[in-house]
Write a protein that holds these residues in place. Structure first.
Motif, PDB file in Angstrom:
ATOM      1  N   GLU A  56       0.827  -1.201   0.000  1.00  0.00           N
ATOM      2  CA  GLU A  56       0.000   0.000   0.000  1.00  0.00           C
ATOM      3  C   GLU A  56       0.864   1.255   0.000  1.00  0.00           C
ATOM      4  N   ARG A  57       0.209   2.343  -0.385  1.00  0.00           N
ATOM      5  CA  ARG A  57       0.848   3.652  -0.355  1.00  0.00           C
ATOM      6  C   ARG A  57       0.018   4.604   0.506  1.00  0.00           C
ATOM      7  N   SER A  58       0.689   5.423   1.235  1.00  0.00           N
ATOM      8  CA  SER A  58       0.027   6.454   2.014  1.00  0.00           C
ATOM      9  C   SER A  58       0.891   7.712   1.979  1.00  0.00           C
ATOM     10  N   PHE A  59       0.416   8.748   2.664  1.00  0.00           N
ATOM     11  CA  PHE A  59       1.118  10.023   2.641  1.00  0.00           C
ATOM     12  C   PHE A  59       1.327  10.512   4.077  1.00  0.00           C
ATOM     13  N   LEU A  60       2.476  11.122   4.291  1.00  0.00           N
ATOM     14  CA  LEU A  60       2.779  11.784   5.558  1.00  0.00           C
ATOM     15  C   LEU A  60       2.625  13.291   5.341  1.00  0.00           C
ATOM     16  N   PRO A  61       1.534  13.892   5.849  1.00  0.00           N
ATOM     17  CA  PRO A  61       1.323  15.332   5.606  1.00  0.00           C
ATOM     18  C   PRO A  61       2.127  16.177   6.595  1.00  0.00           C
ATOM     19  N   LEU A  62       2.877  17.125   6.083  1.00  0.00           N
ATOM     20  CA  LEU A  62       3.625  18.081   6.887  1.00  0.00           C
ATOM     21  C   LEU A  62       3.077  19.474   6.612  1.00  0.00           C
ATOM     22  N   LYS A  63       2.474  20.077   7.617  1.00  0.00           N
ATOM     23  CA  LYS A  63       1.900  21.404   7.449  1.00  0.00           C
ATOM     24  C   LYS A  63       2.999  22.448   7.280  1.00  0.00           C
ATOM     25  N   VAL A  64       2.683  23.471   6.492  1.00  0.00           N
ATOM     26  CA  VAL A  64       3.619  24.584   6.341  1.00  0.00           C
ATOM     27  C   VAL A  64       3.758  25.328   7.665  1.00  0.00           C
ATOM     28  N   ASN A  65       2.626  25.523   8.358  1.00  0.00           N
ATOM     29  CA  ASN A  65       2.646  26.200   9.655  1.00  0.00           C
ATOM     30  C   ASN A  65       2.461  25.162  10.749  1.00  0.00           C
ATOM     31  N   THR A  66       3.542  24.489  11.098  1.00  0.00           N
ATOM     32  CA  THR A  66       3.472  23.451  12.126  1.00  0.00           C
ATOM     33  C   THR A  66       3.285  24.039  13.523  1.00  0.00           C
ATOM     34  N   ALA A  67       3.836  25.215  13.765  1.00  0.00           N
ATOM     35  CA  ALA A  67       3.809  25.812  15.105  1.00  0.00           C
ATOM     36  C   ALA A  67       2.471  26.436  15.458  1.00  0.00           C
ATOM     37  N   GLY A  68       1.605  26.712  14.501  1.00  0.00           N
ATOM     38  CA  GLY A  68       0.306  27.307  14.789  1.00  0.00           C
ATOM     39  C   GLY A  68       0.422  28.756  15.242  1.00  0.00           C
ATOM     40  N   VAL A  69      -0.383  29.123  16.251  1.00  0.00           N
ATOM     41  CA  VAL A  69      -0.409  30.510  16.734  1.00  0.00           C
ATOM     42  C   VAL A  69       0.451  30.704  17.988  1.00  0.00           C
ATOM     43  N   GLY A  92       9.275  40.453  14.981  1.00  0.00           N
ATOM     44  CA  GLY A  92       9.554  39.545  13.868  1.00  0.00           C
ATOM     45  C   GLY A  92      10.638  38.537  14.198  1.00  0.00           C
ATOM     46  N   VAL A  93      11.713  38.978  14.881  1.00  0.00           N
ATOM     47  CA  VAL A  93      12.802  38.069  15.238  1.00  0.00           C
ATOM     48  C   VAL A  93      12.314  36.988  16.195  1.00  0.00           C
ATOM     49  N   LEU A  94      11.532  37.381  17.206  1.00  0.00           N
ATOM     50  CA  LEU A  94      11.038  36.403  18.174  1.00  0.00           C
ATOM     51  C   LEU A  94      10.047  35.427  17.547  1.00  0.00           C
ATOM     52  N   ILE A  95       9.223  35.891  16.617  1.00  0.00           N
ATOM     53  CA  ILE A  95       8.283  34.980  15.947  1.00  0.00           C
ATOM     54  C   ILE A  95       9.042  33.909  15.183  1.00  0.00           C
ATOM     55  N   VAL A  96      10.083  34.299  14.442  1.00  0.00           N
ATOM     56  CA  VAL A  96      10.882  33.325  13.694  1.00  0.00           C
ATOM     57  C   VAL A  96      11.551  32.338  14.646  1.00  0.00           C
ATOM     58  N   PHE A  97      12.093  32.849  15.765  1.00  0.00           N
ATOM     59  CA  PHE A  97      12.750  31.973  16.732  1.00  0.00           C
ATOM     60  C   PHE A  97      11.772  30.957  17.321  1.00  0.00           C
ATOM     61  N   THR A 144      12.620  21.738   7.901  1.00  0.00           N
ATOM     62  CA  THR A 144      13.314  23.021   8.074  1.00  0.00           C
ATOM     63  C   THR A 144      12.911  24.011   7.004  1.00  0.00           C
ATOM     64  N   ARG A 145      12.806  23.565   5.782  1.00  0.00           N
ATOM     65  CA  ARG A 145      12.425  24.468   4.693  1.00  0.00           C
ATOM     66  C   ARG A 145      10.951  24.866   4.770  1.00  0.00           C
ATOM     67  N   LEU A 146      10.113  23.947   5.224  1.00  0.00           N
ATOM     68  CA  LEU A 146       8.719  24.305   5.442  1.00  0.00           C
ATOM     69  C   LEU A 146       8.582  25.327   6.564  1.00  0.00           C
ATOM     70  N   THR A 147       9.398  25.171   7.614  1.00  0.00           N
ATOM     71  CA  THR A 147       9.335  26.105   8.737  1.00  0.00           C
ATOM     72  C   THR A 147       9.797  27.495   8.328  1.00  0.00           C
ATOM     73  N   VAL A 148      10.757  27.574   7.411  1.00  0.00           N
ATOM     74  CA  VAL A 148      11.179  28.885   6.905  1.00  0.00           C
ATOM     75  C   VAL A 148      10.000  29.597   6.236  1.00  0.00           C
ATOM     76  N   ILE A 149       9.258  28.858   5.417  1.00  0.00           N
ATOM     77  CA  ILE A 149       8.091  29.454   4.754  1.00  0.00           C
ATOM     78  C   ILE A 149       7.013  29.806   5.773  1.00  0.00           C
ATOM     79  N   GLY A 150       6.766  28.883   6.727  1.00  0.00           N
ATOM     80  CA  GLY A 150       5.750  29.148   7.743  1.00  0.00           C
ATOM     81  C   GLY A 150       6.102  30.324   8.631  1.00  0.00           C
TER      82      GLY A 150
END
Length: 459
Positions: free
Chosen positions: A265-278, A329-334, A378-384
């Motif tokens: 079988e095949r399935s998918f592992l979904p990784l959200k762009v915004n993993t950290a939420g709010v 902005g710096v703290l949000i990225v961190f 890591t690259r998704l987190t940069v976009i998020g």
């Protein structure tokens, strides 16, 4: 060809909603719980002079700092100093602390990974205990601060402090219980819906102030149109980014079972762009607004020489100031990278895939899979992080150019949109489940009629 779930979703209409009686009960329970919450935001704590406190809170010469954020989340309960003034903030803080400790503290980490349902219940119990501790500490700080201010309390003293601590802590614990009841017997996440209701409750006042400034000529028609267009664009952008995800293909090998081949079988592992939420903007704004709040309450006191810099720095760490926006902005990225690293462990995910025989095509199981997951995440987190920073800084820029009275937090917009999407998704899943049960009942009735029904008479 569309799947069965997609066909059911396409056939959903008001008729199917009218037949879902269980969903009606859940919706009514949710609305009733939110109504109780809104009533509680108008019940002041005993002994407080509500009019004097409102004048103190709305003093234009003072910087309320973090109190503005708490007031927004609580639907105006802070400015009325109601029994729900703390809202569910202690519970959220306790949940985050327990979640972080579950990743670094070995006994709690074992409960989280190996405890199963009993381990989850134990961690939830720890969260409740920590909520009580945080609520007691925060309510005592508020009570002591109110007791020290002149004319805010009718009868200042130890009795007022005790009643305030009991009232605020009891209000938080009641809201925690109410949120759990909504999650179990209503629709959506109860804690998120309570915060959502508080934010939505202050929106009419914000819109009224906006239209009032336009009517008085302090805001041009072009600026008003620009703000409205910007709000719609931000909401659309948030919906798009919150639904965006990177789906990694997972392949399971074929295996011999008797005389036939199974698996593959095949399935998918979904990784959200915004993993950290709010969480990142909440943490960042709380840290930045804390100095201005402390400076405001300490303004009447004689500051020592080593704290004379506090009012100057606190004045720069307010909404619309350049230093605030840069540090925000710096703290949000961190916090985006920090919280993502806590909530998603590539090594654990790779180990679980290897344990169940799954693998990513072209990548070796184990260490190589963990490295690839970390690379993608890591690259998704940069976009998020860039997305959350843009959404949260845009209101700050608008506030700096059009005035503080027009401020609306990017965090509040994120919460409102996210909770709305989650609640709508749960309502749709309830409708799908209702339709699916109806189809199963019809199929059973047809099967019984075909096999067990008597033959029709020829007369």
């Amino acid at each position: 060809m569309a799947s069965a779930a997609e066909q059911l979703a396409a056939n959903m209409n008001m008729g199917s909603f009218a037949k879902a009686t269980e969903l009606h009960k859940r919706l009514l329970f949710t609305l009733g719980a939110l109504l109780v919450y809104r009533i509680g935001t108008y019940v002041p704590i005993p002994g407080i002079n509500s009019e004097a406190f409102l004048q103190f809170f709305n003093n234009p010469d003072g910087q309320r700092g973090i109190l503005d954020m708490f007031n927004m989340f609580s639907g105006g309960a802070v400015e009325r100093m109601a029994v729900f003034a703390l809202n569910v903030t202690p519970y959220i803080s306790a949940s985050i602390i327990v979640q972080l400790m579950g990743s670094v503290y070995p006994p709690w980490e074992k409960l989280k990974k190996e405890g199963g349902e009993s381990g989850r219940k134990q961690l939830n119990q720890y969260t409740r205990y920590l909520t009580v501790v945080l609520a007691l500490a925060q309510s005592f700080g508020i009570a002591a601060g109110l007791n020290a201010q002149p004319q805010l309390v009718d009868n200042p003293g130890l009795f007022f402090i005790a009643t305030t601590v009991v009232s605020l802590t009891g209000g938080t614990m009641f809201l925690m219980w109410l949120g759990e009841q909504v999650t179990a017997r209503g629709v959506g996440n109860g804690i998120s819906l309570i915060i959502f209701a508080g934010i939505v409750a202050v929106l009419p006042g914000t819109i009224g102030r906006l239209l009032g400034l336009a009517q008085q000529g302090q805001l041009s028609a072009f600026a008003l149109l620009f703000i409205l267009v910007m709000v719609v664009a931000v909401v659309v952008f948030i919906v798009f980014m919150e639904r965006a995800q990177r789906r990694l293909l997972i392949q399971y090998p074929k295996r011999q079972e008797g005389n036939r081949m199974a698996g593959g079988e095949r399935s998918f592992l979904p990784l959200k762009v915004n993993t950290a939420g709010v969480i990142p903007p909440i943490f960042a704004s709380s840290l930045l607004l804390l100095p201005s709040t402390v400076a405001n309450f300490a303004a009447t006191a004689n500051l020592p020489a080593w704290l004379e810099w506090l009012p100057t720095v606190a004045a720069q760490l307010t909404h619309g100031q350049p230093l605030f926006m840069v540090l925000y902005g710096v703290l949000i990225v961190f916090f985006c990278f920090f919280y993502t690293s806590i909530t998603f462990n590539p090594e654990d995910t790779a180990e679980n895939l290897r344990k169940y025989g799954g693998f990513l095509p072209g990548i070796r199981p184990g260490k190589r899979t963990a490295e690839y997951l970390d690379y993608v995440l890591t690259r998704l987190t940069v976009i998020g992080a860039a997305y959350i920073t843009a959404v949260c800084l845009l209101p700050e820029i608008v506030s700096a150019n059009f005035g503080q009275g027009l401020y609306f937090g990017g965090t509040s917009v994120l919460i409102v949109v996210s909770v709305t999407m989650d609640t709508v998704a749960q309502i749709q899943s309830q409708l799908l489940a209702h339709q699916y049960e109806g189809l199963i009942k019809k199929a059973k009735l047809r099967g019984r009629g075909g096999r067990g029904a008597p033959a029709p008479s020829r007369r």
